[in-house]
Design a protein around this motif. Structure first.
Motif, PDB file in Angstrom:
ATOM      1  N   VAL A   1       0.874  -1.379  -0.053  1.00  0.00           N
ATOM      2  CA  VAL A   1      -0.174   0.074  -0.125  1.00  0.00           C
ATOM      3  C   VAL A   1       0.905   1.120   0.076  1.00  0.00           C
ATOM      4  O   VAL A   1       0.506   2.427  -0.891  1.00  0.00           O
ATOM      5  CB  VAL A   1      -0.947   0.028   1.146  1.00  0.00           C
ATOM      6  N   CYS A   2       1.925   1.278   0.852  1.00  0.00           N
ATOM      7  CA  CYS A   2       2.828   2.384   0.781  1.00  0.00           C
ATOM      8  C   CYS A   2       3.611   2.464  -0.337  1.00  0.00           C
ATOM      9  O   CYS A   2       3.690   3.641  -0.881  1.00  0.00           O
ATOM     10  CB  CYS A   2       3.785   2.288   2.019  1.00  0.00           C
ATOM     11  N   ILE A   3       4.006   1.534  -1.110  1.00  0.00           N
ATOM     12  CA  ILE A   3       4.560   1.690  -2.346  1.00  0.00           C
ATOM     13  C   ILE A   3       3.698   2.357  -3.235  1.00  0.00           C
ATOM     14  O   ILE A   3       4.267   3.052  -4.236  1.00  0.00           O
ATOM     15  CB  ILE A   3       5.037   0.137  -2.999  1.00  0.00           C
ATOM     16  N   LEU A   4       2.538   1.926  -3.542  1.00  0.00           N
ATOM     17  CA  LEU A   4       1.326   2.022  -4.207  1.00  0.00           C
ATOM     18  C   LEU A   4       1.306   3.631  -4.164  1.00  0.00           C
ATOM     19  O   LEU A   4       1.110   4.728  -5.272  1.00  0.00           O
ATOM     20  CB  LEU A   4       0.013   1.578  -4.162  1.00  0.00           C
ATOM     21  N   VAL A   5       1.011   4.207  -2.994  1.00  0.00           N
ATOM     22  CA  VAL A   5       0.852   5.625  -2.727  1.00  0.00           C
ATOM     23  C   VAL A   5       1.980   6.232  -2.886  1.00  0.00           C
ATOM     24  O   VAL A   5       2.025   7.411  -3.379  1.00  0.00           O
ATOM     25  CB  VAL A   5       0.614   5.821  -1.081  1.00  0.00           C
TER      26      VAL A   5
ATOM     27  N   GLY B   1      -0.593  10.068   8.240  1.00  0.00           N
ATOM     28  CA  GLY B   1       0.637   9.946   8.241  1.00  0.00           C
ATOM     29  C   GLY B   1       1.159   9.118   7.136  1.00  0.00           C
ATOM     30  O   GLY B   1       2.194   9.447   6.484  1.00  0.00           O
ATOM     31  N   VAL B   2       0.715   7.675   6.943  1.00  0.00           N
ATOM     32  CA  VAL B   2       0.963   7.057   5.727  1.00  0.00           C
ATOM     33  C   VAL B   2       1.152   7.685   4.511  1.00  0.00           C
ATOM     34  O   VAL B   2       1.826   7.659   3.506  1.00  0.00           O
ATOM     35  CB  VAL B   2       0.227   5.693   5.739  1.00  0.00           C
ATOM     36  N   LEU B   3      -0.134   8.554   4.371  1.00  0.00           N
ATOM     37  CA  LEU B   3      -0.420   9.071   2.871  1.00  0.00           C
ATOM     38  C   LEU B   3       0.715  10.291   2.693  1.00  0.00           C
ATOM     39  O   LEU B   3       1.158  10.371   1.614  1.00  0.00           O
ATOM     40  CB  LEU B   3      -1.802   9.713   2.797  1.00  0.00           C
TER      41      LEU B   3
END
Length: 406
Positions: free
Chosen positions: A302-306, A376-378
């Protein structure tokens, strides 16, 4: 610098709306992602209440869970155990009114007495079958008072009334009796009980055995001790207090001396095996844990996709503004401050999208910590991608950027 960024945002409304829209979409999707994880975690934490683990002491081959003899040692150990809750136990004995001679027991021994520590121990009987209110009934059964509850039919037949003191001569079932050869013996004297309430007739209404008199479970233990006898329970059931520590619970039960069921064992009245109905709980807990682990395993993805979305959006935005970037460089602005200016603009747009997205998902957001986690993640992943895109753009020379623009 700030005024420049504001003017730039106003000039490029359409492109900026795309960035804000993408941020809003990512906020919603990430909330759904983290919300799914939290939902599974909540279900797992509440599983012990929704899918309780029921346990019952039986004879060794598991064919009998009622009308057996469970040693007081097991009852006391379970009462003291930190792994046990909702312990229910009942013991059955016979009684006759007054102090009659032993040779006349067949004439006078006609009252079925149950000593129970709560209503649940009485089988299918419920609070509404008693004349006492639920709280008073629970307090009585949990006490050691010399009080009893009498069947309405027995009360009427014998001319008793609530508040009367009655004299009972009690007989107990011999725990050493062979299978199908139950022996009964007098306890050794009489006891006086005060009638505290009444209960409905159970015969024909429930599958519970006939009960004429109910006394508190602790009182029944005291009666056995009073006459120098070893107490036993007829039925013992309970729930596991913390199903998440099921292994610790089973280890303690083994230390207490309770055995696993052996179907091949001979049938007897001795109760020292334990049935633990944990199959449904284990299946549900395993499913929830696997779901949580699977979703958490996708967090890096998910982090890589964002990050990639941040990179692509920023790269496309930067390509459309190469001329602007080149003019800033020709005016003497160094490449990294210029790239940082563009990155700050993206940060403002992403923050705007985050705020709008947070407002949209507020009705379904489970906690403030979840909102912070999503944002935070975004921000972290998106801005890394944006920084990579603008950093790459800043590495080119002014001449190259102008030639590409042409």
């Amino acid at each position: 610098m700030f005024s420049y960024i504001i003017c730039s945002i106003k000039r490029r409304k359409a492109a900026n709306l795309v960035t804000v829209g993408i941020s809003i979409m990512l906020v919603i999707l990430l909330n759904l992602y983290f919300g799914s994880i939290r939902s599974y975690q909540t279900q797992l934490s509440e599983l012990s209440e929704n899918v309780p683990i029921f346990c019952q002491i039986t004879n060794l081959n598991g064919t009998m869970g009622n009308e057996i003899f469970v040693s007081e040692t097991y009852v006391e150990a379970l009462e003291q155990s930190a792994h046990v809750k909702d312990l229910s136990y009942m013991t059955i004995f016979m009684a006759g009114e007054g102090d009659f001679k032993e040779i006349e027991y067949s004439k006078y021994l006609n009252l079925f007495v149950a000593g129970a520590n709560n209503v649940e121990a009485l089988g299918e009987m419920t609070h509404d079958m008693f004349s006492m209110d639920a709280q008073s009934l629970d307090e009585l059964l949990a006490s050691d008072r010399m009080e009893c509850i009498v069947n309405e039919n027995v009360l009427k037949k014998r001319g008793w009334k609530v508040g009367d003191r009655i004299t009972l001569k009690c007989y107990y079932y011999d725990p050493s009796s062979e299978f199908r050869k139950i022996q009964i013996h007098p306890m050794g004297g009489t006891v006086e009980m005060t009638i505290a309430g009444t209960m409905e007739e159970t015969l024909g209404k429930t599958n519970a055995m006939q009960t004429d008199i109910v006394i508190p479970g602790r009182t029944s233990q005291n009666l056995f001790a009073q006459f120098g006898l070893k107490f036993f329970a007829d039925t013992v059931t309970f729930h596991v207090k913390d199903p998440m520590d099921l292994n610790g619970f089973k280890e303690e039960m083994q230390e207490i001396g309770l055995k696993e069921i052996i179907p091949e064992a001979d049938t007897s009245y001795t109760g020292y095996a334990l049935v633990v109905r944990d199959a449904d709980f284990i299946a549900s807990a395993t499913h929830l844990r696997h779901s949580i682990e699977l979703l958490q395993a996708f967090l890096p993805v998910v982090c890589i996709l964002v990050l990639m979305i941040g990179y692509v959006v920023s790269y496309l935005a930067g390509n459309s503004r190469r001329e602007e970037f080149s003019l800033m460089r020709l005016q003497g602005v160094k490449k990294f401050p210029a790239a940082f200016l563009f990155l700050t603009e993206q940060l403002i747009l992403v923050l705007t999208g985050n705020v709008v997205g947070d407002v949209l998902v507020a009705p379904i957001a489970s906690s403030l910590s979840g909102v912070f986690a999503v944002n935070g993640v975004l921000l972290f992943a998106y801005l890394i991608g944006a920084a990579a895109a603008y950093g790459r753009m800043s590495m080119g020379s002014v001449v190259y950027l102008l030639s590409v623009q042409q």
